[in-house]
Enzyme design. Structure first.
Site, PDB file in Angstrom:
ATOM      1  N   HIS A 171      24.951  -1.113 -21.797  1.00  0.00           N
ATOM      2  CA  HIS A 171      26.081  -1.651 -22.390  1.00  0.00           C
ATOM      3  C   HIS A 171      27.284  -0.440 -22.561  1.00  0.00           C
ATOM      4  CE1 HIS A 171      28.466  -4.169 -24.960  1.00  0.00           C
ATOM      5  NE2 HIS A 171      27.486  -4.651 -25.444  1.00  0.00           N
ATOM      6  N   GLU A 394      35.818 -17.605 -10.116  1.00  0.00           N
ATOM      7  CA  GLU A 394      35.809 -18.418  -8.970  1.00  0.00           C
ATOM      8  C   GLU A 394      35.389 -17.448  -7.680  1.00  0.00           C
ATOM      9  OE1 GLU A 394      35.535 -21.938  -7.295  1.00  0.00           O
ATOM     10  OE2 GLU A 394      37.157 -21.784  -9.126  1.00  0.00           O
TER      11      GLU A 394
END
Length: 449
Positions: A171, A394
């Site tokens: 993280h 995408e």
């Protein structure tokens, strides 16, 4: 009304029958300018733990899993040039003892695996299946513990020709927003296009002031004495786990409920957002489901949630900032107020948490981390993955069928996930002891009667 997945789906598979074919390291495609180290902000350095996400893709005849894996491998090598820190290793600065990233181009991990199942066999992707953890390569066994990569990607093929991309990152490397940009860049480079966004890697933009100056009481933070405590304490209690699914119509009804009760109050329509009304609902149910033999109404309940501080700083932080640029906002009220106040008041209290996060407040919180060692302090944290847009990325083989973190049951963390069919719907994941869950469920349904 909102629906509840009371039990694991009947088709839930607990063992995905994974076979790992290969685990390797990926290095930057070309030599990067050698940095001694990357500074980590006070926000970054307390987030030294792994974050695991899985992205499921349906079959595509032009991009079978082995082709997609090779394209991802090549693209990741290219990305390790602008994201040079990702190929580094965590270390403590020998002079200051402060956590930092040694930008030594030691590489990230890459695993190729296969499942004996088809993707449809896996069942409901929304339901947090612990077996999804098998789609993550958690470590590179050939490396020592202190030499583990900050990022490992695993591509797992299914019999149907679909595949999953499991990613584990420390993280300290990204928050949710910067990880989304990383995925956008990964998709762009995989399609042999330029970077979608040039990353800003200057973590000194969130360095504490010198000297540090704490100008607010930070009720959302608490000091600790242990050198490596959890962000929020876990519980050893047996927990029930349920998914509360709110449709876009449910959320619209909550907004109308807030507006109807807001007449004469200070809450504006602009603050009656989907996140705010769902968070207010969850806070009401969670606070009043508390299992305590003593009177519950005088107890103060503190809700925590993350706020993006990029646009709130002066000057604003670049939206392309790669590090962690979220701070914990809070809302507090007695259970009596939560029980009796109109819904609009709860929404108002939630919005005040974000409104409080000004430039000076954010700087004060960062400076607090220079003086104290601490962690979020509250009854529970709302962790929202709802609008991050991981499933909108995408790739050459299309958008993910679904993207989600690998979930572990925590009483003190309630998660918001996007819905697989309803773009404006949300799934609320709750883990509570049985008695509290029963109360939570009853309170939840009352809002839609």
């Amino acid at each position: 009304m909102g629906t509840i997945s009371d039990d694991p789906p009947a088709t839930l598979i607990q063992d995905l029958k994974i076979t790992t074919q290969n685990v390797s390291l990926i290095f930057p495609s070309r030599k990067t300018e050698r940095k001694k180290s990357m500074f980590l902000s006070n926000i970054d350095k307390v987030l030294n733990f792994p974050v695991e996400t899985v992205h499921f893709f349906q079959s595509h005849e032009d991009f079978p899993p082995h082709v997609a894996a090779e394209k991802l491998k090549t693209a990741l090598s290219e990305l390790l040039v602008p994201y040079d820190f990702l190929a580094g290793r965590l270390r403590s600065n020998p002079e200051t003892g402060r956590l930092e990233i040694d930008c030594n181009s030691a590489g990230i991990g890459f695993a190729v695996a296969s499942s004996d199942y088809a993707l449809d066999d896996v069942g409901d992707l929304i339901y947090p299946n612990p077996a999804f953890g098998q789609l993550i390569c958690k470590s590179v066994d050939s490396l020592e513990q202190d030499d583990q990569p900050l990022c490992i990607v695993q591509v797992t093929s299914f019999r149907c020709g679909g595949f999953a991309m499991g990613i584990v990152t420390n993280h300290v490397t990204f928050d949710g927003l910067s990880f989304k940009i990383f995925l956008d860049n990964l998709a762009a480079v995989t399609a042999e296009k330029p970077l979608a966004v040039t990353p800003c890697n200057d973590r000194l933009l969130l360095a504490a002031r010198s000297p540090p100056c704490v100008t607010f009481p930070h009720h959302e933070l608490d000091k600790f004495h242990d050198s490596n405590p959890p962000v929020i304490d876990a519980t050893s209690q047996a927990l029930d786990f349920k998914v509360f699914r709110l449709t876009s119509d449910n959320i619209a009804n909550l907004k109308e409920k807030a507006k109807a009760s807001a007449i004469g109050s200070h809450v504006s329509d602009a603050r009656i957002t989907g996140f705010n009304v769902v968070t207010a609902l969850v806070w009401h149910c969670k606070a009043l489901s508390w299992d305590n033999k003593e009177s519950n109404l005088d107890r103060v309940s503190t809700l925590l949630y993350a706020v993006n501080i990029r646009p709130r700083l002066i000057p604003p932080l670049p939206m392309s900032y790669t590090g962690n640029a979220v701070l914990t906002a809070y809302a507090r009220a007695t259970c009596k107020e939560i029980d009796e106040a109109p819904f609009s008041r709860l929404v108002e209290l939630v919005t005040e948490g974000a409104k409080r996060m000004t430039d000076e407040y954010a700087r004060s919180a960062i400076d607090w981390g220079d003086i104290y060692q601490g962690f979020p302090n509250g009854e529970f944290l709302v962790s929202s993955w709802w609008k991050l847009g991981f499933d909108e990325v995408e790739y050459p083989w299309g958008r993910p069928k679904y993207s989600c973190p690998v979930v572990f049951q925590r009483k003190d963390i309630i998660l918001f996930f996007p819905d697989i069919d309803d773009n404006n719907g949300v799934n609320v994941l709750v883990s509570l002891p049985s008695k509290e869950m029963s109360k939570f469920k009853t309170l939840f349904h009352k809002y839609f009667d």
